[in-house]
Design an enzyme around this catalytic site. Structure first.
Site, PDB file in Angstrom:
ATOM      1  N   GLY A 164       0.802  -1.212   0.000  1.00 50.34           N
ATOM      2  CA  GLY A 164       0.000   0.000   0.000  1.00 50.34           C
ATOM      3  C   GLY A 164       0.839   1.267   0.000  1.00 50.34           C
ATOM      4  O   GLY A 164       0.354   2.327   0.365  1.00 50.34           O
ATOM      5  N   ARG A 292      -7.930 -10.135   1.393  1.00 41.13           N
ATOM      6  CA  ARG A 292      -9.161  -9.680   2.063  1.00 41.13           C
ATOM      7  C   ARG A 292     -10.164  -9.273   0.982  1.00 41.13           C
ATOM      8  O   ARG A 292      -9.811  -9.204  -0.194  1.00 41.13           O
ATOM      9  CB  ARG A 292      -8.856  -8.429   2.909  1.00 41.13           C
ATOM     10  CG  ARG A 292      -8.297  -7.304   2.034  1.00 41.13           C
ATOM     11  CD  ARG A 292      -8.208  -5.973   2.723  1.00 41.13           C
ATOM     12  NE  ARG A 292      -7.913  -4.915   1.771  1.00 41.13           N
ATOM     13  CZ  ARG A 292      -6.719  -4.615   1.302  1.00 41.13           C
ATOM     14  NH1 ARG A 292      -5.654  -5.289   1.700  1.00 41.13           N
ATOM     15  NH2 ARG A 292      -6.558  -3.636   0.429  1.00 41.13           N
TER      16      ARG A 292
END
Ligand code: MV4
Length: 447
Positions: A164, A292
């Site tokens: 990220g 996820r």
């Protein structure tokens, strides 16, 4: 299927999971912090337990309290949503040791993919293209220098524990490479307790394209095509869409097949996203796997008709996927705008506060996923997303028009929101003609 599950999250994704549970006939147990006490979306769950004070570290991240809620609530499984504990393999392992199903991948797959260097090694083994770079971790600066000279500057130093965008440093020459390594190491050591780094060629002006994959516990792995998330600012996505414009069918299929190979190689089950960057020539490179469900999953749901949250529950409960790859034919175009309580005129400064009034758009192909309403107070303790506006239309052109119409209808009074910036982006020629990359928003508005 489960009789009862716990939702270890809050806000719109908690509500999204509550809704899926209701439709499946699964009872849902919600949790909330003191800041979220009394929030109306909690009324839609079958039960709700307080897990602590407003601060996430004392509530939504507090593993022992969440496990206690699961025990008291007598649930068979926990859905972690996104953020918070969703990619915490320690939490995942604790669920297993308490004999509660974690609705997601195994702790082993999660741990492995959480290490970006390990994930990159696995990608190479699975014949998934990676960006040219170091052959594993950088142990000595001498080796980094020789790799960098070989692949050519600029290069990117990445932390294994990162992701990220955290723990990344660009280096333009030998001198700045030594600094970049030290800075990336220090930042990663402080943030993740792991200072290991590796090297990649820095791909300039890439697009961010990610492939949604679903994998059951019987060896069936199916991709749900791709999403383009290039409209982002400082690693925060603003707009996502499916299909990705500006990518030919051959590249699209090759990327989706590579994503499936990656998921199979990792022995990954449940739903996951394989993230790629695509360069100006249309070459794609593996970046990381997100273990996820993601914020932007609705655009994939709209074009494929697959309910991704229901798929997560069915897979975790041991069911076989009810579809095969050839059953997944994407239809039309979908766009999502993340509506945040932030002021785009003031550097996207968060603007928590009370929503005085609200009008929600509707009509054919319009979806608003939100836990908020008139009278709801956006808390300063959590991320500032108040909802996701999603449209689905036969073509991208129509999707843009529909989104502009829906944004025009959406009224949120009392707090500043990112709506005005979304309208500007959707009207911008570069977006309309999809001549954009991950630097578009910052290049166009932040300087
Ligand atoms: C890169 C890159 C260019 N070259 N790797 C940023 C977040 C993390 N997931 C990977 N990222 C990048 N990796 C190489 N070799 C550029 C980025 C990047 C980026 C990627 C996807 C979406 C937005 C981005 C914004 C800045 C940098």
């Amino acid at each position: 299927m489960y009789k009862r599950i716990l939702i270890a999250n809050r806000g719109e994704i908690a509500l999204r999971i509550i809704r899926a549970c209701r439709e499946l006939g699964v009872e849902s147990v919600a949790i909330f912090s003191e800041a979220d006490r009394g929030a109306h979306y909690l009324d839609l769950a079958d039960e709700a337990y307080c897990v602590g004070p407003a601060k996430s570290s004392e509530s939504y991240l507090k593993i022992d309290r969440i496990i206690s809620a699961a025990e008291v609530g007598n649930v068979q499984a926990i859905h972690p949503g996104y953020g918070f504990l969703a990619e915490n393999s320690h939490f995942n392992e604790i669920c297993r040791s308490c004999q509660i199903d974690f609705i997601g991948p195994s702790p082993e797959a999660m741990t492995m993919l959480g290490d970006k260097n390990e994930a990159r090694k696995l990608a190479r083994k699975a014949d998934v293209p990676v960006v040219p770079g170091s052959d594993g971790l950088i142990e000595e600066e001498e080796i980094a220098l020789s790799v960098a000279r070989e692949i050519g500057y600029p290069v990117l130093v990445k932390a294994s524990a990162g992701g990220g965008g955290k723990g990344m440093r660009v280096a333009l020459n030998d001198l700045s490479l030594q600094q970049a390594i030290q800075q990336a190491r220090r930042e990663a050591e402080a943030a993740f307790g792991d200072g290991s780094v590796y090297l990649e060629k820095y791909v300039e002006h890439p697009r961010h394209v990610e492939v949604q994959v679903v994998a059951d516990q019987h060896g069936n792995v199916v991709h749900l095509w791709e999403r383009d998330c290039s409209v982002q600012r400082r690693h925060q996505k603003l707009i996502e869409e499916s299909p990705s414009p500006n990518i030919d069918q051959q590249t699209r299929e090759a990327m989706c097949e590579a994503a499936v190979r990656m998921i199979k190689a990792a022995d990954y089950t449940n739903v996951g996203t394989v993230e790629f960057i695509v360069d100006q020539e249309g070459n794609f490179y593996f970046i990381e796997v997100n273990a996820r469900v993601q914020v932007e999953h609705p655009v994939t749901e709209m074009v494929t008709g697959v309910d991704i949250i229901k798929a997560q529950l069915r897979i975790a409960a041991g069911e076989e996927l009810p579809f095969r790859q050839e059953d997944i034919t994407p239809q039309g175009a979908s766009i999502e705008c993340r509506i945040n309580a932030e002021n785009p005129e003031r550097n996207f400064q968060p603007c928590p506060g009370k929503i005085e009034s609200m009008f929600i758009p509707g009509g054919l192909g319009v979806r608003f996923d939100s836990h908020t309403h008139a009278g709801y107070t956006v808390s300063p303790f959590y991320d500032s997303m108040v909802g996701k506006l999603i449209v689905h239309q036969p073509t991208r052109r129509e999707a843009i028009q529909c989104m502009l119409r829906a944004l025009g209808e959406l009224q949120i009074q009392g707090i500043a929101t990112t709506c005005s910036r979304h309208e500007e982006i959707l009207r911008h020629a570069a977006f309309v003609e999809s001549r954009i990359d991950t630097t578009f928003v910052e290049r166009t508005w932040d300087q």
